[in-house]
Design an enzyme around this catalytic site. Structure first.
Site, PDB file in Angstrom:
ATOM      1  N   ALA A 138     -10.558  -5.160  14.270  1.00 31.54           N
ATOM      2  CA  ALA A 138     -10.905  -6.134  13.237  1.00 31.54           C
ATOM      3  C   ALA A 138     -10.349  -5.734  11.866  1.00 31.54           C
ATOM      4  O   ALA A 138     -10.633  -6.380  10.863  1.00 31.54           O
ATOM      5  CB  ALA A 138     -12.419  -6.305  13.157  1.00 31.54           C
ATOM      6  N   GLY A 139      -9.582  -4.656  11.808  1.00 31.28           N
ATOM      7  CA  GLY A 139      -8.949  -4.266  10.551  1.00 31.28           C
ATOM      8  C   GLY A 139      -9.850  -3.506   9.609  1.00 31.28           C
ATOM      9  O   GLY A 139      -9.611  -3.472   8.405  1.00 31.28           O
TER      10      GLY A 139
ATOM     11  N   ASP B 294      -6.691   3.905   4.058  1.00 31.26           N
ATOM     12  CA  ASP B 294      -7.842   3.878   4.947  1.00 31.26           C
ATOM     13  C   ASP B 294      -8.640   5.182   4.880  1.00 31.26           C
ATOM     14  O   ASP B 294      -9.865   5.186   4.747  1.00 31.26           O
ATOM     15  CB  ASP B 294      -7.398   3.617   6.381  1.00 31.26           C
ATOM     16  CG  ASP B 294      -6.741   2.265   6.551  1.00 31.26           C
ATOM     17  OD1 ASP B 294      -6.812   1.449   5.605  1.00 31.26           O
ATOM     18  OD2 ASP B 294      -6.139   2.018   7.601  1.00 31.26           O
TER      19      ASP B 294
ATOM     20  N   GLU C 138      -2.707  10.794  12.119  1.00 31.36           N
ATOM     21  CA  GLU C 138      -2.076   9.548  12.585  1.00 31.36           C
ATOM     22  C   GLU C 138      -0.579   9.747  12.797  1.00 31.36           C
ATOM     23  O   GLU C 138      -0.017   9.348  13.815  1.00 31.36           O
ATOM     24  CB  GLU C 138      -2.312   8.425  11.563  1.00 31.36           C
ATOM     25  CG  GLU C 138      -3.759   8.065  11.339  1.00 31.36           C
ATOM     26  CD  GLU C 138      -4.284   7.048  12.332  1.00 31.36           C
ATOM     27  OE1 GLU C 138      -3.571   6.719  13.292  1.00 31.36           O
ATOM     28  OE2 GLU C 138      -5.428   6.592  12.136  1.00 31.36           O
TER      29      GLU C 138
ATOM     30  N   HIS D 221       0.019  -5.289   1.301  1.00 30.89           N
ATOM     31  CA  HIS D 221       1.463  -5.016   1.332  1.00 30.89           C
ATOM     32  C   HIS D 221       1.955  -4.469  -0.012  1.00 30.89           C
ATOM     33  O   HIS D 221       3.113  -4.659  -0.392  1.00 30.89           O
ATOM     34  CB  HIS D 221       2.252  -6.264   1.728  1.00 30.89           C
ATOM     35  CG  HIS D 221       2.044  -6.660   3.163  1.00 30.89           C
ATOM     36  ND1 HIS D 221       2.734  -6.077   4.194  1.00 30.89           N
ATOM     37  CD2 HIS D 221       1.199  -7.555   3.730  1.00 30.89           C
ATOM     38  CE1 HIS D 221       2.342  -6.614   5.352  1.00 30.89           C
ATOM     39  NE2 HIS D 221       1.400  -7.504   5.091  1.00 30.89           N
ATOM     40  N   THR D 222       1.065  -3.824  -0.716  1.00 34.29           N
ATOM     41  CA  THR D 222       1.441  -3.221  -2.004  1.00 34.29           C
ATOM     42  C   THR D 222       1.613  -1.712  -1.900  1.00 34.29           C
ATOM     43  O   THR D 222       2.266  -1.111  -2.746  1.00 34.29           O
ATOM     44  CB  THR D 222       0.367  -3.507  -3.068  1.00 34.29           C
ATOM     45  OG1 THR D 222      -0.912  -3.122  -2.549  1.00 34.29           O
ATOM     46  CG2 THR D 222       0.316  -4.982  -3.421  1.00 34.29           C
ATOM     47  N   ASP D 223       1.038  -1.101  -0.851  1.00 39.81           N
ATOM     48  CA  ASP D 223       1.050   0.364  -0.772  1.00 39.81           C
ATOM     49  C   ASP D 223       2.471   0.921  -0.686  1.00 39.81           C
ATOM     50  O   ASP D 223       2.842   1.838  -1.422  1.00 39.81           O
ATOM     51  CB  ASP D 223       0.199   0.859   0.393  1.00 39.81           C
ATOM     52  CG  ASP D 223       0.526   0.211   1.731  1.00 39.81           C
ATOM     53  OD1 ASP D 223       1.338  -0.742   1.756  1.00 39.81           O
ATOM     54  OD2 ASP D 223      -0.032   0.659   2.749  1.00 39.81           O
TER      55      ASP D 223
ATOM     56  N   SER E   4     -10.560  -0.199  10.176  1.00 44.51           N
ATOM     57  CA  SER E   4     -10.100   1.193  10.223  1.00 44.51           C
ATOM     58  C   SER E   4     -11.076   2.144  10.897  1.00 44.51           C
ATOM     59  O   SER E   4     -11.535   3.125  10.319  1.00 44.51           O
ATOM     60  CB  SER E   4      -9.757   1.693   8.819  1.00 44.51           C
ATOM     61  OG  SER E   4      -8.750   0.902   8.268  1.00 44.51           O
TER      62      SER E   4
END
Length: 386
Positions: free
Chosen positions: A121-122, A171, A159, A34-36, A124
């Site tokens: 599963a995160g 990603d 995307e 949550h820094t991007d 990407s």
């Protein structure tokens, strides 16, 4: 991935001729969640699981694509303004359009692809697809003139423009720029990055998939982003002489001055973001020194912040991290946006089997679900195989 398997499917479903084979990996993020969107730092690495494709120009204006894992085939014209409906084929169509915008004269081609990135599963899998296809088209039709950054951006644009996901750049960046044995500290504001050594002897890096995804993930993401924006708005008034765009531009003293002017909830969110900025930079130093104990400590601190300050964890993920602590695991935290998905764990070799067995068993006893385990190795980014 098995090259011969992909090749056999390509030969079977097209004209019997072979083409070139390319691959691109999924990714993990060691720290920096949550820094991007706050202009901060992330710390991803490419992994040894990804997407592999075989591709060959076919001399027409048509793309003929076969998804090996789905056993599904789609065809579309290069200049079709709408593109295919199948969600998986939208990634190929989007990359074709985005690479054309970057000056690549894409012609018709045959393509078959498969992957071993676990879905949901995160790690990407979609970015791995985009990076694999972009690298292939750049090599086949573009004389490799499109830069790595532009290939990553073409994946992000795919995307946004063709798949309806307003994602950041991490990603695709990790999938394109990855190097074996190296993590990357990416400054999301400037796009500058550095490689850091990650070859921890005596440790394993493993993901434990909770196999849950709670429904409030998307709305909660928006709420937390709004909290950060609320704090930035208050700081802009307080420090009108400073150029404050995101929480990246804020220090602890500045944050303290608006404590009485923002909600307690907004303050907690901002506190997490500033703490995570400090933790990522501490991990940079620790990796340079080969200090994996500090890396692990910061991972636990990040989870505590995500759970208590940013409040994006859930009972299942907290349970898995608590299991890791009890087992003496060096570092553990939630990886990704939250409310489900995986924990990422840095585990000493001698503890690994006992920890995995206990975590999976106790998790099933507690929640009635079979957690999945993925051991990962930090690997190279998108490339031509043969």
């Amino acid at each position: 991935m098995d090259i011969e398997f992909v090749r056999s499917r390509f030969i079977k479903h097209f004209d019997g001729k072979t083409g070139n084979i390319y691959t691109a990996p999924g990714r993990i993020n060691l720290i920096g969640e949550h820094t991007d969107y706050n202009g901060g730092f992330v710390f991803p690495g490419a992994i040894d699981k990804g997407i592999m494709c075989e591709i060959r120009p076919n001399g027409t204006d048509t793309v003929m694509a076969y998804a090996i894992d789905l056993k599904d085939r789609v065809e579309f014209k290069i200049d079709d303004p709408q593109g295919p409906r199948a969600s998986w084929a939208r990634y190929i169509y989007g990359i074709v359009q985005e690479m054309k915008k970057r000056g690549v004269d894409v012609k018709g081609f045959n393509i078959a692809f498969a992957g071993d990135v676990p879905l949901g599963a995160g790690m990407s899998s979609s970015a791995a697809m985009e990076s694999c296809f972009a690298y292939a088209l750049n090599d086949l039709f573009g004389d490799n003139k499109v830069s790595k950054w532009d290939m990553a951006l073409s994946g992000q644009a795919t995307e946004h423009n063709y798949c309806g996901v307003n994602c950041g750049i991490m990603d695709q960046f990790a999938s394109i720029f990855g190097k074996a044995g190296k993590l990357m500290c990416l400054d999301c504001r400037s796009r500058k990055f550095e490689y850091y050594p990650f070859a921890p002897k005596g440790y394993k890096l493993v993901l434990i998939d909770s196999v849950v995804k709670h429904e409030l993930a998307s709305s909660a993401y928006n709420d937390r982003r709004k909290s950060c924006e609320n704090v930035v708005a208050a700081l802009k008034v307080k420090f009108a002489d400073k150029n404050i765009e995101t929480l990246r531009d804020v220090n602890w003293e500045m944050l303290e001055t608006v404590k009485s002017e923002v909600s307690e909830e907004d303050m907690k969110r901002a506190t997490y973001v500033l703490g995570e900025k400090d933790r990522v930079l501490a991990v940079c130093d620790a990796l340079n020194n080969g200090d994996y104990e500090t890396v692990g400590k910061k991972m636990y601190e990040t989870h505590e912040g995500l759970s208590k300050e940013y409040e994006v964890s859930c009972e299942e993920l907290d349970f898995l991290v608590d299991m890791a602590k009890k087992a003496g695991v060096t570092g553990s935290r939630i990886m990704g946006g939250g409310f489900g998905g995986c924990t990422i764990n840095l585990v000493k070799d001698e503890l690994y089997d006992k920890f995995i067995n206990e975590a999976v068993t106790e998790y099933k006893n507690k929640f009635g679900k079979q957690a999945k385990v993925y051991e990962v190795t930090i690997s190279d980014g998108a490339r031509k195989v043969c």
